[in-house]
Structures are given as C-alpha cells and as structure tokens.
Write an enzyme that holds these catalytic residues in place. Structure first.
Site, PDB file in Angstrom:
ATOM      1  N   LYS A 144      52.824  35.508  43.976  1.00 11.50           N
ATOM      2  CA  LYS A 144      52.962  34.181  43.378  1.00 11.50           C
ATOM      3  C   LYS A 144      53.888  33.319  44.235  1.00 11.50           C
ATOM      4  CE  LYS A 144      50.738  34.941  39.400  1.00 11.50           C
ATOM      5  NZ  LYS A 144      49.524  34.196  39.017  1.00 11.50           N
ATOM      6  N   LYS A 250      38.089  34.408  35.309  1.00 11.64           N
ATOM      7  CA  LYS A 250      38.804  35.218  34.341  1.00 11.64           C
ATOM      8  C   LYS A 250      37.894  35.341  33.120  1.00 11.64           C
ATOM      9  CE  LYS A 250      43.625  34.183  35.551  1.00 11.64           C
ATOM     10  NZ  LYS A 250      43.413  34.169  36.989  1.00 11.64           N
TER      11      LYS A 250
END
Ligand SMILES: O=C(O)CCC(=O)c1ccccc1C(=O)O
Ligand SMILES: [Mg+2]
Length: 323
Positions: A144, A250
C-alpha cells in the site's frame, strides 16, 4: 422449491490492522446468510460490504435482510433475490452465491492452480515482512502506498526492489490517494524497474478517470483500476470509455456473479481478482469466480496473512446454535 432463511451479523478482528490511504481498519463486519432447503441441505452466503469503496453499507445490507421473509419461495427468488437493486451489490453477491451453492456439488470446485498475491504492510514494515511471505510460497506482493510521505515511500520502494528475489513481482496500491504529480513520480520510478512492477493500482481518485487513461497511455508501467470499477456498472462504464489496461475485480462487492460471468466472457478483459477480507464463506464463492474468469495467469489478491484468528469449531453453524 422453498428455503428457510436466516442471517447473522458477525464481526472479527484482523490479526493486524489494515492500513490504507483511507485510514486504519481493525474490525471486519459482515452478514452471514443461511439457506436450508426442504431436504435439510444447508447453504451459506456472505455479504461483506465496503462502503468507503463504493458498495452499500453494512446497515443497508442488514435492512435488506430484515425485510425478507423467513421462508423463501421460488417466487421470492425470482421477484426479489434476482432483482436486488444495483445499489446493493454485496447483497447480490451474497444471495446469488448462496443459491448457487445449493445447486451444485462441491467436488467441481478447484482453484488450486491459482497463484496468490500476498499483502505487505504499509510503510517500512514491508521490508521485514516479505521474507516470511516468500517462505510461504508467495511470489507476488502488494504494498500500500500513499500512506506516508512520498519521498520516504519512494526510498522504501527502492530498498524493497533491491531486496526482493529476482523472480518476485511487486504491486503498488494507492487506493486513489495520489494527486497528479505524485502519480507521475511513482510511474516514472516504476518505469525504471520494468520487470519488477506488476502494476500500480488506482493511483488517482475515482473521479479522475480520463487522467488515469492518459497516464496509462504515457507510461509503460501498467495501471489497474480498482475503486473505479468496484461495481459491475462502473466496470461496464470504464470499459465503454476505453479502459483496456487491468481491471481489479472484487467479487464480494462487484454485484451479481452471473452478470459478472457474462461480462468477462463477452469482453476479453485483463482482470485481477481480489478479496474484500471476507470470511471463508465469501472467499470460497469469490475464488470460484476467480478460477473461472482469471486472465493472463495473474495472481489473485487473496493472501491469507491478514485473515482472522481461527474460527471456532463447527463454524459457521455454531453461530446459529449459540443463539
Ligand atoms: O487485492 C489484494 O491483493 C488484497 C485485498 C485488498 O488490497 C483490499 C481489500 C479490501 C479492500 C480494499 C482492498 C484494495 O485492493 O484496495
Ligand atoms: Mg486496491
């Protein structure tokens, strides 16, 4: 056909908090749904929304469950479940996959050929975490970015790249947290390591589509849309507007599995499947879709390092028995 329907709101603590550009995420809440047919066969489904990502909220999902009757008839399936509005995409996924589970035998389920991407912690903690994941067999890592100061992060990137084994690949996920300048700095730096960087995920916010399209044409490093394609409607839109680089899907929040299958089969898009930190129930349904629809052998973002402490025995049935 008739099914007994029940549901429970569950909450689990991550073994270590997930830190993104949106802040610190410590507890994962979701709704487990249970369907039992007339023969006593039970099927589970999971509704695991992420409202900051563009799905409904947990409350909206619970409201939807509350207004359903305890006994689900074929009529309710066709008139309500198969017509869940697009503003409840995680509900579409949870109910449709629970119904699919009732229809098929689980022998046919095989996703062991998939490669998995492991999630590294943000910041410099990544530097001493990748080794452990590598030892577990992960060859692709996701880190991240847009969490700390960009100069510090760019320095960590260089260290990570020099430390990682030759064959390892790195994904960077900004969660839409960069501005135009920062995105260009990251892409320029990544272009220096063409064989190391798999892609940069969602560099800019969702409303900056044309800017991301432009960046994807200018730099060699691939850009993957994630937040921009959180739901099927958004996915279809971005495709129509000319996105031909990577799409992160997702399944847990994208919407109806059957509509997703149709879209992926109709258009040969480059997809990366990714978790929403669901429990084993949603995970199994999502991985089934990943196994069917993954392209270019891309590693799926379903690493287990963030998952929860082991559930108790006989889970999820024990959730129901304890009430
Ligand atoms: O995609 C992966 O590799 C792991 C999953 C992940 O990063 C994620 C999980 C939940 C919510 C958002 C994200 C994200 O990709 O931004
Ligand atoms: Mg992402």
């Amino acid at each position: 056909m008739k099914y007994q329907f029940s549901f429970r709101n569950i909450s689990q603590k991550f073994t270590r908090p997930v830190i993104t550009n949106h802040g610190i995420w410590e507890i994962r809440e979701s709704v487990i749904i249970r369907l039992e047919d007339m023969t006593g066969k039970v099927s589970w489904g999971e509704i695991a929304p992420i409202s900051w990502f563009g799905s409904e909220t947990l409350e909206e999902a619970l409201d939807f469950c509350h207004q359903l009757p305890k006994e689900i008839t074929s009529e309710i399936i066709f008139e309500i479940i198969f017509k869940i509005p697009d503003k409840l995409p995680a509900c579409q996924f949870g109910f449709e996959s629970a119904l699919e589970n009732l229809q098929e035998n689980h022998e046919s389920l095989n996703y062991h050929h998939l490669n998995f991407s492991g999630l590294l912690p943000a910041g410099k903690a990544a530097l001493n975490k990748w080794q452990n994941l590598w030892n577990q067999g992960y060859k692709t890592f996701k880190w991240k970015i847009g969490v700390h100061d960009i100069n510090a992060e760019l320095e960590i990137l260089t260290l990570l790249i020099y430390n990682l084994p030759e064959s390892a690949k790195l994904r960077l996920d900004a969660n839409g947290g960069l501005d135009d300048n920062a995105a260009k700095l990251w892409l320029k730096q990544c272009d220096n390591f063409p064989n190391k960087i798999d892609f940069i995920e969602q560099p800019l916010p969702v409303d900056k589509f044309s800017e991301m399209l432009e960046l994807s044409n200018y730099y060699n490093t691939k850009i993957a849309l994630d937040e921009s394609v959180a739901t099927l409607q958004q996915l279809e839109n971005c495709y129509k507007q000319g996105w031909r680089s990577i799409f992160v899907i997702k399944p847990g929040i994208v919407g109806s599995p059957s509509r997703l299958r149709k879209f992926c089969q109709q258009y040969q898009i480059d997809v990366v499947f990714s978790s929403v930190f669901e429990t084993a129930i949603g995970r199994q349904a999502a991985l089934k879709l990943a196994a069917e629809l993954s392209s270019n052998n891309r590693a799926v973002g379903f690493g287990i390092n963030h998952y929860f402490t082991q559930p108790q025995a006989n889970w999820p049935q024990s959730l129901w028995n304890n009430l």
